[in-house]
Design an enzyme around this catalytic site. Structure first.
Site: not given
Ligand SMILES: NC(=O)N[C@@H](CC(=O)O)C(=O)O
Ligand SMILES: [Zn+2]
Length: 423
Positions: A60, A63-64, A152, A294, A312
């Site tokens: 999890h 990596l955007r 997610d 995460d 977050f």
């Protein structure tokens, strides 16, 4: 040929724990034995006094890319993973566009091929744009290399869509990975810490849908007492349900961090000491079988806001091992073999990754070398991730990653190889 000499190999899959030499040829492990004779042309790395583990696997990470390159890229994120000892990761689909189609997955695959130093496996989105309104084409996603389905943080609230996701999971023998959060509950808590029932209710719902459809469920970042009980009962019933825990949920609690700091703002939240202890207990009892970070990098400007407006997430891949070794092994909760199992063999099995997660002949040469005597004060200034957002700054971790080898190639070395005598 590369020979790792005199290290202590800890390999949960084969139960090996002792002094061993490991021989690598190309991208494969070819021999593991007490003493391997040095032959002409060998590159010898003397790892005496250090530990040799299979490369870590994280189920999890965020990596955007594509879309949020100011937070992280495949280039920076994969190097951050290598520095943390990770050689395989599953990346989440909350990108822009979301990982919801063959086109986006193929685009991502190209970026991974050119920019990544480790193996990156995508989780495909359950719904288009992870928006919960329209199913994506699950067959197409799995055909294009997705290893799991997930929306997610955007929990799929439509139970019928979740049913379909579980049916796809069984058809493809791949897990649905769920971030459990009831948005109907959390929308009233914008300025506050989300309550435990927002998580536990969805875990219970998903387990019952998984049972009804004979699906495969992996519950991401489990953090509540009731979610753990639900997973335990599901396992006892023989359902294919697994769970993971994040370092911030077993190492931190609202007793030890300043919960008003936006650096502690993460989903699911850091919770009470009672919940933390329950997570540690579930790890001990193998109800939770995997550690996943995460890893959620953000630019600091998105944290330098009022609590309600801040993003977050915690940038966690580079601190994960030192924090986990300290919080779980040094504390006496579990032994080293069990920790390494949670970082290698178990996640490989859940994501159905073949020939990784073990140090044995014919396996891919994904290996990490660590110094377990080294104290590591976590310091985000040393992160190579773009995300410096962590509540672990100053945390006294233990166990340092010295070298990470991916497919036989050194992809991280603490001091550019100078830790070792290479002959
Ligand atoms: N876990 C987090 O706190 N953040 C995740 C999104 C999410 O899972 O909500 C992120 O992508 O930043
Ligand atoms: Zn999540």
């Amino acid at each position: 040929m590369v020979l790792l000499r005199n290290g202590t190999v800890v390999n949960p899959k084969t139960g090996l724990n002792g002094k061993m030499d490991v021989l690598i040829e190309g991208d494969k492990i070819v021999e593991v034995s007490n003493s391997i004779e040095i032959r002409e042309g060998f590159q010898v790395i003397d790892v005496k006094g250090n530990y040799v583990f299979p490369g870590f696997i994280d189920l999890h990470v965020h990596l955007r890319e594509p879309g949020f390159e100011s937070k992280e890229t495949i280039f920076t994120g994969s190097r951050a993973c290598a520095k943390g000892g990770y050689t395989s990761v599953v990346c989440m689909p909350n990108t822009s566009p979301a990982l919801h189609s063959k086109e986006v997955l193929e685009h991502l695959k190209k970026i991974i091929e050119s920019d990544s130093v480790i193996s990156i496996y995508p989780a495909g989105a359950i719904t288009m744009n992870i928006a919960g309104n329209e199913l994506s084409n699950h067959d197409e996603l799995f055909e294009t290399g997705a290893v799991a389905l997930s929306d997610d943080g955007h929990t799929t609230m439509n139970s019928d869509f979740m049913r379909k996701a579980f049916l796809s999971s069984r058809k493809w023998n791949r897990p649905v990975m769920t971030h459990s959060e009831d948005h109907e509950v959390t929308k009233a808590f914008r300025e506050k810490i989300y309550p435990t029932n927002a998580e536990s209710d969805i875990v219970e719902r998903d387990i019952s849908l998984c049972k009804e459809t004979n699906g495969i469920l992996h519950v991401s970042h489990v953090s509540t007492d009731r979610a753990i009980d639900a997973i335990k009962n599901a396992k006892n019933e023989g359902l294919e349900v697994t769970g993971e825990a994040a370092p911030h949920h077993f190492a931190l609690s609202n007793q030890t961090v300043d919960m008003t700091s936006t650096l502690c703002k993460v989903n699911p939240p850091i919770r009470s000491e009672n919940d933390r202890l329950k997570v540690v207990d579930a790890i001990k009892n193998r109800i939770i079988e995997v550690i996943a970070t995460d890893h959620a990098p953000h630019e600091l400007s998105s944290k330098e806001k009022s609590y309600g407006d801040a993003s977050f997430g915690i940038s966690g891949i580079e601190s994960a091992f030192s924090v986990s070794y300290k919080a779980l092994v040094e504390s006496g909760a579990i032994d080293l073999m069990h920790l390494i199992e949670m970082l290698t063999e178990k996640p490989a099995r859940i994501a159905r990754l073949e020939n990784v997660g073990s140090i044995e002949p014919q396996y891919v040469a994904d290996i990490v070398i660590a110094d377990l005597d080294q104290e590591v004060l976590i310091n985000s200034d040393t992160f190579v991730s773009k995300g410096k957002n962590t509540p672990f700054n100053g945390y006294p971790g233990k166990g340092d990653i010295l070298m990470t080898i991916h497919h036989g190639k050194v992809v991280y070395s603490k001091k550019s190889g100078r830790n070792y005598v290479i002959r």
